[in-house]
Scaffold this motif. Structure first.
Motif, PDB file in Angstrom:
ATOM      1  N   ALA A 295       3.860   5.325  -5.743  1.00  0.00           N
ATOM      2  CA  ALA A 295       3.726   5.258  -7.197  1.00  0.00           C
ATOM      3  C   ALA A 295       2.722   6.286  -7.705  1.00  0.00           C
ATOM      4  O   ALA A 295       2.906   6.876  -8.787  1.00  0.00           O
ATOM      5  CB  ALA A 295       3.309   3.851  -7.615  1.00  0.00           C
ATOM      6  N   LEU A 296       1.641   6.543  -6.931  1.00  0.00           N
ATOM      7  CA  LEU A 296       0.701   7.596  -7.328  1.00  0.00           C
ATOM      8  C   LEU A 296       1.383   8.961  -7.310  1.00  0.00           C
ATOM      9  O   LEU A 296       1.087   9.828  -8.141  1.00  0.00           O
ATOM     10  CB  LEU A 296      -0.507   7.599  -6.397  1.00  0.00           C
ATOM     11  CG  LEU A 296      -1.486   6.434  -6.568  1.00  0.00           C
ATOM     12  CD1 LEU A 296      -2.616   6.554  -5.563  1.00  0.00           C
ATOM     13  CD2 LEU A 296      -2.043   6.399  -7.985  1.00  0.00           C
TER      14      LEU A 296
ATOM     15  N   PHE B 124      -1.868  -1.718  -5.313  1.00  0.00           N
ATOM     16  CA  PHE B 124      -3.073  -1.669  -4.477  1.00  0.00           C
ATOM     17  C   PHE B 124      -3.882  -2.970  -4.598  1.00  0.00           C
ATOM     18  O   PHE B 124      -4.427  -3.463  -3.600  1.00  0.00           O
ATOM     19  CB  PHE B 124      -3.940  -0.480  -4.894  1.00  0.00           C
ATOM     20  CG  PHE B 124      -3.402   0.840  -4.436  1.00  0.00           C
ATOM     21  CD1 PHE B 124      -2.869   0.983  -3.158  1.00  0.00           C
ATOM     22  CD2 PHE B 124      -3.420   1.943  -5.272  1.00  0.00           C
ATOM     23  CE1 PHE B 124      -2.368   2.200  -2.727  1.00  0.00           C
ATOM     24  CE2 PHE B 124      -2.918   3.161  -4.858  1.00  0.00           C
ATOM     25  CZ  PHE B 124      -2.383   3.289  -3.583  1.00  0.00           C
TER      26      PHE B 124
ATOM     27  N   ALA C  30       3.435   4.706 -13.968  1.00  0.00           N
ATOM     28  CA  ALA C  30       3.271   4.789 -12.513  1.00  0.00           C
ATOM     29  C   ALA C  30       1.840   4.501 -12.098  1.00  0.00           C
ATOM     30  O   ALA C  30       1.590   3.879 -11.047  1.00  0.00           O
ATOM     31  CB  ALA C  30       3.695   6.178 -12.034  1.00  0.00           C
ATOM     32  N   THR C  31       0.857   4.944 -12.889  1.00  0.00           N
ATOM     33  CA  THR C  31      -0.546   4.668 -12.551  1.00  0.00           C
ATOM     34  C   THR C  31      -0.833   3.166 -12.600  1.00  0.00           C
ATOM     35  O   THR C  31      -1.490   2.604 -11.701  1.00  0.00           O
ATOM     36  CB  THR C  31      -1.462   5.416 -13.524  1.00  0.00           C
ATOM     37  OG1 THR C  31      -1.175   6.816 -13.459  1.00  0.00           O
ATOM     38  CG2 THR C  31      -2.914   5.186 -13.169  1.00  0.00           C
TER      39      THR C  31
ATOM     40  N   ALA D 197       0.887   1.573  -9.595  1.00  0.00           N
ATOM     41  CA  ALA D 197       0.159   1.841  -8.347  1.00  0.00           C
ATOM     42  C   ALA D 197      -1.101   0.993  -8.259  1.00  0.00           C
ATOM     43  O   ALA D 197      -1.429   0.434  -7.186  1.00  0.00           O
ATOM     44  CB  ALA D 197      -0.185   3.328  -8.270  1.00  0.00           C
ATOM     45  N   SER D 198      -1.817   0.879  -9.336  1.00  0.00           N
ATOM     46  CA  SER D 198      -3.034   0.058  -9.326  1.00  0.00           C
ATOM     47  C   SER D 198      -2.706  -1.399  -9.013  1.00  0.00           C
ATOM     48  O   SER D 198      -3.397  -2.042  -8.208  1.00  0.00           O
ATOM     49  CB  SER D 198      -3.740   0.175 -10.672  1.00  0.00           C
ATOM     50  OG  SER D 198      -4.057   1.521 -10.977  1.00  0.00           O
TER      51      SER D 198
ATOM     52  N   THR E  41       3.914   1.506  -1.047  1.00  0.00           N
ATOM     53  CA  THR E  41       4.573   1.611  -2.351  1.00  0.00           C
ATOM     54  C   THR E  41       3.600   2.097  -3.408  1.00  0.00           C
ATOM     55  O   THR E  41       3.963   2.874  -4.307  1.00  0.00           O
ATOM     56  CB  THR E  41       5.140   0.245  -2.742  1.00  0.00           C
ATOM     57  OG1 THR E  41       5.923  -0.274  -1.672  1.00  0.00           O
ATOM     58  CG2 THR E  41       6.028   0.362  -3.971  1.00  0.00           C
ATOM     59  N   GLY E  42       2.339   1.661  -3.332  1.00  0.00           N
ATOM     60  CA  GLY E  42       1.339   2.148  -4.281  1.00  0.00           C
ATOM     61  C   GLY E  42       1.093   3.633  -4.154  1.00  0.00           C
ATOM     62  O   GLY E  42       0.942   4.344  -5.160  1.00  0.00           O
ATOM     63  N   VAL E  43       1.030   4.127  -2.900  1.00  0.00           N
ATOM     64  CA  VAL E  43       0.862   5.570  -2.699  1.00  0.00           C
ATOM     65  C   VAL E  43       2.041   6.336  -3.285  1.00  0.00           C
ATOM     66  O   VAL E  43       1.876   7.384  -3.935  1.00  0.00           O
ATOM     67  CB  VAL E  43       0.700   5.865  -1.199  1.00  0.00           C
ATOM     68  CG1 VAL E  43       0.686   7.376  -0.952  1.00  0.00           C
ATOM     69  CG2 VAL E  43      -0.586   5.245  -0.672  1.00  0.00           C
TER      70      VAL E  43
ATOM     71  N   THR F 194       0.831  -1.209   0.000  1.00  0.00           N
ATOM     72  CA  THR F 194       0.000   0.000   0.000  1.00  0.00           C
ATOM     73  C   THR F 194       0.862   1.253   0.000  1.00  0.00           C
ATOM     74  O   THR F 194       0.602   2.205  -0.752  1.00  0.00           O
ATOM     75  CB  THR F 194      -0.928  -0.014   1.218  1.00  0.00           C
ATOM     76  OG1 THR F 194      -1.708  -1.220   1.221  1.00  0.00           O
ATOM     77  CG2 THR F 194      -1.856   1.185   1.206  1.00  0.00           C
TER      78      THR F 194
END
Length: 867
Positions: A688-689, A709, A701-702, A705-706, A684-686, A682
């Protein structure tokens, strides 16, 4: 030859007589330097074409004449020869190719004949010797020997030089067989003599006789044979004396070298005299001189190695003196040859000087070895005099003009000895350098071993320091044929470990060695950062080598202690940051090292603070997350400062990539802990956003991130014991449909199967498979509504994939819902009803098929009537 009329180079129109500025037909300019050059090229090509036409006409005439004589009888034409050029075959029996020349055939015949005669004589002497009386044996061998040795006189008068050489060689072989036969027959009591002593005298007499015989008859083979045999008496005399000492054999080798050098000097002096041509003819020219020189060098090397072995095995000063005697003789002889030997090229003088230096070093090393009286100091006993000699040679070359071959040879030999002696210390140095690694596991596992001692053999450290001092002096003075950059790098590679290991050698605390390594790294960093020419050219190789080696040693040794590791990593991170901003040549490398150092620092601090492995992994992940905005800031600086010497865009990419690597390591560390892994995914996903805010990273990056998540949500669902497939597939389907929609909007021509097909399949197929095992009413209702929505949207926007996939899922969902009712109805009907229905269906199909065939026949008959 007819004259060639000028024409225009462009259109080919004739120009006519007189000067013209332009072509009258096409208007091409015909004046100026370009026109003159073009005119010359054109006229040359016209002349070549004209000559080719003449040659072709001449060839046709010759062919016509030859064709007219095709049926005429063959007769040789005087003054002509059969052509043998490329592509023409010689006439049969004329000019046939000879694979072996006459001289080669002669040489083969003579060599084979000489070998066969020698073998026959050997067989006679060894096998048939006992069947004859003493007088018969003596008469036969002496007669054969006399014939073989006297025959060359007659052959040379008839100019059969090669046959004479073979006869002389056979005669010398027979002389040796005479010596063997005389001792085997017991003539003169020779059988009671020591075999080695007898053959020492015999080979000495034969070698002298062969030299005199060859000199008198001006023949090469006896001279070569005598030169080869003259080195055996000394060795045979040592064997006859019964001495098994290696020094005696070394003295014999050296004495043979003395004789070789004396003969070579005499040969060169006689050849240089006014009657040199006749002398060269007697000596066999330059070939014999070169063979003799080669054997002299080989003999010197053998003598030096044997004598050196004697000095290495000696343990007392008296024995060393005995071993040094032949070495000293060899050194004096080689030095005299390198300085005053006539006709010796520079390469030969270098080899002789190297031999003299090696002999002196071996003699001196034997003395030092006995004085030191410790096996561990043996390499230093050989390295110290070698270092002194190589430095003396370097200084002398520096002061003198030109490259003196004697100094070069002595310096190279001493350098090789120094390198070989330094190699002997390598195992101890490697053990001492890698010793702290044995404590790493215990230190970071929380169970350090008390009483750890770090030590190094003083002899090995002294040898390393000696090598470092010599290389440093070489780097300062310079060395011929070796680039200064290589010398500086080698010197730095030896100086840094020597200084860093010095506290260990004198027994100082462990941390002081790490501090010394960090201090050298700090000095090298300051030299690079504060250098005035840092932005115009790379730093000196010595400084970069000191920086790399010192930093590596500091980090390696600091890993054995937690506090030392934290301090060393922090210092190295500061060094890396400074070097990144001030050195354009190594900015990407130092930037990556800086990020890695900060990441490892976070792990070290977390482990020292008592954090668990997942918590330590989150600390490393924090460094990785922080590297993303740092990379974005560097990239922004790169866009604003386009003229900077440092490639900030490349540095930004390296920092970002290194941060991704740290994030991957942190995620791998949390794999055994699912809860922490979900949290790490989570976070790391934030991050990446956040990276997706950059325009050049938005798409990748989107998506990343997806995916992160989704992975975190799946882990959480698994931990909560959620088994409903829709909980796992809805997020993936939404992501796939979003990506497909964006692609379809950007490329309307893209197929809906490629854009919306994957998302619809992930969204509907797992639910459809679960539908057949689920008896609840809610899933069929929601799945049917979703499929109906897909069908409606497919019809509305004319998309094939939503229409087909939604329709298929809707149909299967309806079948699932109607299946119980259909089965119930089928159970109420009589059993003949399904059979009747099936029969009627088949009849209907048959009737339709027959109707189609009738229509086809009617159409065919109509077409025939039209024809």
């Amino acid at each position: 030859m007819t004259s060639i009329s000028p024409i225009c180079p462009d259109c080919g129109a004739p120009l006519g007589p007189g000067w013209q500025a332009r072509c009258p037909q096409c208007g091409l300019p015909l004046v100026g330097p370009d026109a003159a050059a073009l005119w010359q090229v054109t006229m040359a090509l016209q002349a070549i074409d004209h000559q080719r036409l003449m040659l072709v006409a001449h060839r046709e005439g010759l062919l016509a004449q030859l064709r007219s004589r095709r049926d005429a009888p063959e007769a040789p034409v005087p003054g002509t020869s059969v052509p043998g050029g490329p592509g023409l075959l010689p006439a049969p029996g004329v000019g046939a190719v000879r694979e072996v020349s006459g001289r080669s055939a002669q040489t083969v015949l003579l060599v084979l004949g000489g070998l066969l005669v020698s073998l026959a004589a050997l067989v006679f002497t060894v096998v048939s010797w006992g069947t004859l009386g003493l007088a018969a044996r003596t008469a036969i061998l002496l007669a054969l020997t006399a014939c073989a040795l006297s025959l060359p006189v007659v052959l040379r008068r008839r100019r059969l030089a090669a046959t004479a050489e073979v006869s002389a060689a056979v005669g010398l072989g027979l002389v040796l067989l005479d010596c063997y036969g005389a001792r085997a027959a017991g003539l003169g009591g020779f059988d009671r003599m020591n075999p080695s002593g007898y053959w020492a005298v015999a080979t000495a007499l034969v070698s002298v006789g062969a030299l005199v015989y060859g000199w008198g008859l001006r023949m090469k083979s006896p001279l070569v044979a005598g030169f080869l045999l003259i080195r055996l008496p000394a060795l045979l005399l040592v064997a006859a004396s019964g001495s098994g000492r290696v020094e005696a054999y070394a003295a014999a080798f050296v004495s043979a070298t003395v004789v070789d050098c004396a003969l070579l000097s005499g040969v060169h002096r006689i050849s240089a005299a006014p009657q040199g041509d006749a002398a060269r003819e007697r000596l066999g020219g330059v070939a014999l001189y070169q063979v003799a020189a080669t054997f002299a060098v080989i003999w010197a090397v053998i003598g030096g190695s044997v004598a050196g072995a004697g000095s290495m095995t000696a343990t007392h000063l008296t024995l060393v003196a005995w071993a040094a005697a032949p070495l000293g003789t060899l050194a004096v002889l080689a030095l005299a040859v390198s300085l005053r030997y006539p006709g010796l090229p520079d390469s030969g003088r270098q080899v002789a000087a190297g031999g003299a230096a090696a002999a002196l070093l071996l003699a001196a090393a034997g003395v030092f070895r006995v004085l030191l009286a410790a096996p561990a100091w043996t390499p230093l006993a050989y390295g110290a005099p070698a270092a002194a000699l190589v430095l003396a040679a370097a200084v002398a070359l520096r002061r003198g003009s030109g490259q003196h071959p004697v100094l070069l040879g002595a310096g190279c030999a001493a350098g090789l000895v120094l390198v070989f002696t330094s190699v002997a210390d390598v195992p101890e140095l490697v053990r001492a350098i890698l010793a702290p690694l044995g404590r790493v596991r215990a230190t970071w596992a929380g169970t350090p071993v008390p009483g750890w001692s770090w030590h190094i053999a003083p002899a090995a450290l002294t040898g390393l320091g000696l090598l470092a001092a010599v290389l440093t002096i070489f780097a300062v003075l310079g060395m011929p044929k070796v680039p200064r950059a290589v010398l500086e790098a080698c010197a730095a590679s030896a100086v840094v470990p020597a200084l860093a290991l010095l506290p260990v050698g004198v027994g100082l605390p462990y941390g002081l060695a790490v501090a010394v390594a960090l201090l050298m790294a700090a000095l090298a960093t300051a030299a690079v950062v504060l250098s005035p020419a840092r932005l115009s050219r790379p730093s000196r190789p010595a400084v970069l080598t000191v920086l790399a080696v010192a930093t590596g040693l500091a980090l390696l040794w600091a890993s054995a202690d937690r506090a030392a590791s934290i301090a060393a990593l922090a210092v190295c991170a500061v060094f890396g940051a400074g070097l990144t901003w001030r050195t354009p040549a190594t900015a990407p490398l130092t930037a990556a090292c800086t990020v890695l150092a900060v990441g490892v620092e976070a792990a070290a601090v977390g482990a020292t603070a008592g954090l668990s492995v997942p918590a330590t992994a989150l600390a490393v992940l924090g460094v990785a997350v922080a590297s993303a905005p740092a990379a974005a800031r560097i990239a922004r600086s790169a866009r604003l400062a386009r003229t900077t010497a440092v490639d900030l865009a490349h540095v930004s990419s390296v920092v970002e990539g290194t941060g991704y690597g740290l994030a991957a390591v942190a995620l791998l560390l949390t794999l055994p802990y699912p809860g922490r892994l979900a949290l790490a995914l989570t976070v790391t996903g934030v991050a990446a956003l956040g990276v997706a805010l950059r325009a050049d990273r938005r798409k990748a990056a989107t998506i990343a991130a997806s995916c992160l998540f989704i992975g975190a949500s799946w882990i959480r669902l698994a931990l909560w014991d959620v088994h409903t497939p829709e909980a796992y597939t809805i997020a993936v389907a939404a992501l796939a449909l979003t990506i497909g929609h964006l692609r379809h909007r950007r490329d309307p021509a893209a197929s809906s199967s490629a854009t919306y097909g994957p998302g619809l399949t992930v969204a509907l197929l797992p639910s459809l498979l679960t539908l057949w095992t689920d008896g609840h009413w809610l899933r069929p209702l929601l799945l049917g509504l979703a499929a109906l929505l897909a069908v409606v949207l497919g019809v509305r926007f004319r998309l094939r994939a939503p229409l087909l996939i939604g329709g298929a899922v809707l149909l299967l969902t309806g079948v699932h819902e109607l299946a119980p009712t259909v089965l119930q109805v089928l159970g109420l009907l009589p059993r003949w009803v399904p059979l009747a229905a099936a029969g009627l269906l088949l009849l209907l199909l048959g009737a339709r098929y027959e109707q189609r065939l009738r229509d086809a026949r009617r159409l065919r008959d109509g077409l025939r009537r039209l024809q």
